[in-house]
Design an enzyme around this catalytic site. Structure first.
Site, PDB file in Angstrom:
ATOM      1  CB  VAL A 260       7.633  11.462   2.763  1.00  0.00           C
ATOM      2  CG1 VAL A 260       6.924  12.290   1.687  1.00  0.00           C
ATOM      3  CG2 VAL A 260       9.012  11.029   2.272  1.00  0.00           C
TER       4      VAL A 260
ATOM      5  CG  HIS B 125       6.250   2.658   1.236  1.00  0.00           C
ATOM      6  ND1 HIS B 125       4.931   3.027   1.323  1.00  0.00           N
ATOM      7  CD2 HIS B 125       6.481   1.811   2.270  1.00  0.00           C
ATOM      8  CE1 HIS B 125       4.371   2.425   2.377  1.00  0.00           C
ATOM      9  NE2 HIS B 125       5.302   1.680   2.971  1.00  0.00           N
TER      10      HIS B 125
ATOM     11  CB  SER C 248      -0.273   2.035   4.549  1.00  0.00           C
ATOM     12  OG  SER C 248       0.984   2.015   3.902  1.00  0.00           O
TER      13      SER C 248
ATOM     14  CD  GLN D 133      15.335   9.599  10.431  1.00  0.00           C
ATOM     15  OE1 GLN D 133      14.811  10.523  11.033  1.00  0.00           O
ATOM     16  NE2 GLN D 133      16.610   9.599  10.082  1.00  0.00           N
TER      17      GLN D 133
ATOM     18  CE1 TYR E 223      -4.411   0.412  -0.380  1.00  0.00           C
ATOM     19  CE2 TYR E 223      -3.893   2.417   0.832  1.00  0.00           C
ATOM     20  CZ  TYR E 223      -4.754   1.697   0.032  1.00  0.00           C
ATOM     21  OH  TYR E 223      -5.959   2.232  -0.348  1.00  0.00           O
ATOM     22  CG  LEU E 224       4.264   0.466  -2.380  1.00  0.00           C
ATOM     23  CD1 LEU E 224       5.092   0.287  -3.655  1.00  0.00           C
ATOM     24  CD2 LEU E 224       5.088   0.142  -1.147  1.00  0.00           C
TER      25      LEU E 224
END
Lengths: 284, 284
Positions: free
Chosen positions: B176, B37, B186, B148, B32-33
């Site tokens: 991010v 990722h 996700s 992280q 579920y990128l």
């Protein structure tokens, strides 16, 4: 034969051999080598591998009241025997090299470690699997050789390798015995002459137990009792355990209808000896 | 890009790439990128490695009352994103492929796993370290990339790699965020519109906490209380934890005199979100 103490040195040498296309064998030992260890070397050599032997008395697998400090050591003699047997590289790290900081990571194999030696040596097998994992990552061998004298250890390492997908083949090598039957062990040097003589009862009682099974005895308790009686009657040994267990997974069988390992641990004076015998029984 | 489901296939492909002299990167994911990722992929690509991404929702790291069955999955979309980002190989094993028999072996990192997410998710990090060990042995990468956002997970994996001498470099990649500050996850798809809006309080309170520290605040409790107050006042989120910890080893500092991670977990409805901010403070 080379001898190194640093992880970085092992890695460099092994990488060089792998580049040449050689397969790598690892024989993890605590040193004070005897013919049992050397039979592992012999088998690895026959398979044409580059043979790495680690010699490291691993503190993590000794309990607080065990024989870590008096465990026998003789590196120069070990190196001579290893060289003659054909070992290519000895890795002999210091405790600081292996555990430079507080070790927080433990590899634990459940169930298999809860019986036999795991009962009287709590934490022992976690120490073994953790240091073997480290050695596997340091040496990155294709094959690793273990003696069947530590049968439970062999099964536990094999289980760990399967469960964690280590890209390594684990090979078990049969017990090597003195001519009179005593299983070779680095700890045999601690036996008095009298205990050395008495300790023969271990291999003898195991052989008799196998004969009974071959003759049709299928009762687990009967086998265990016969061995206990013989040890108690014929020696001053203090029994830690005598157990008939599945040779595949150490579970206790109801009756003996598949291959078993008969395993025992007995203390003579302050020296604890282990021995075992695998009896192959066809599933009926 | 190739996509395989079998361990043997991954090993064959990776061995071929290694023979060509390529270094291997592993990016372990549960699929579920999102851009988080993909930032790992980007970094791995920049370093010129052959990039393997694993996509596996690992049952071992979910507790009995957690969201294993409803964890979002969309393999086709993942494959599209991965291909566009430059992934070379997707490894997408079944549960049976990863756990063909009862798993008896656990890799456990003590201390680091006892706080923060380890408290509300008992066994979670053992599941993570065990599956990561398996993936490391299957893929045998030179480097592995972790986000992280799961800061505790990153520290635990790094500790495991050090303790067990995995021949792998562990690389942490910054969080991010959405433009408005929400850390990508996700699990964000489960948020209602209102919770999505409220969840902004997490990144905002972390930013304010950093400002306070930069302005000279050194009291751990003060920082934690400010964050708690803000979350409680400005949202319906239920706080699991808000903690200021050492960025190196997650111990609780007396005062903030070295780099810290401010970490939090808050539940919005049934969705538990985590976020953190590392604040570098010079040792004074």
């Amino acid at each position: 034969m080379e001898r190194v103490e640093r992880i970085s040195e092992v890695r460099e040498i092994v990488a060089g051999q792998k580049k040449k296309g050689l397969r790598i064998a690892l024989i993890p030992t605590m040193g004070y080598l005897h013919q049992g260890h050397l039979s592992l070397v012999k088998q690895a050599k026959q398979e044409g591998t580059f043979v790495v032997m680690s010699i490291f008395v691993n503190p993590l697998q000794f309990g607080p009241n065990e024989d870590l400090s008096r465990y026998p050591r003789d590196l120069e003699h070990d190196a001579k025997l290893a060289r003659e047997a054909g070992v290519d590289l000895i890795f002999h790290p210091s405790v600081e090299e292996m555990y430079p900081q507080k070790n927080r990571t433990i590899v634990e194999v459940s169930e298999l470690g809860n019986a036999l030696c795991g009962l009287s040596r709590p934490g022992h097998f976690n120490g073994v699997t953790t240091v073997v994992s480290k050695l596997f990552h340091i040496v990155q061998p294709d094959r690793a050789y273990f003696g069947q004298k530590d049968y439970q250890q062999y099964l536990i390492v094999r289980q760990m390798v399967r469960d964690l997908n280590f890209p390594i083949e684990v090979i078990a090598v049969p017990i090597v015995r003195e001519e009179d039957g005593l299983a070779l062990s680095s700890r045999n040097v601690f036996l008095t002459a009298e205990h050395r003589r008495e300790a023969l009862v271990l291999s003898k009682s195991l052989a008799e137990a196998e004969t009974l099974i071959r003759q049709g005895e299928r009762n687990v308790t009967t086998i265990e009792e016969k061995i206990r009686e013989k040890i108690t009657e014929e020696s001053s040994g203090k029994i830690d355990y005598v157990e008939v267990r599945s040779a595949e997974n150490l579970t206790k069988p109801e009756v003996i209808d598949d291959s078993v390992v008969i395993a025992l641990a007995v203390k003579f004076g302050t020296t604890r000896l282990i021995d075992n015998r695998v009896v192959e029984v066809k599933n009926v």
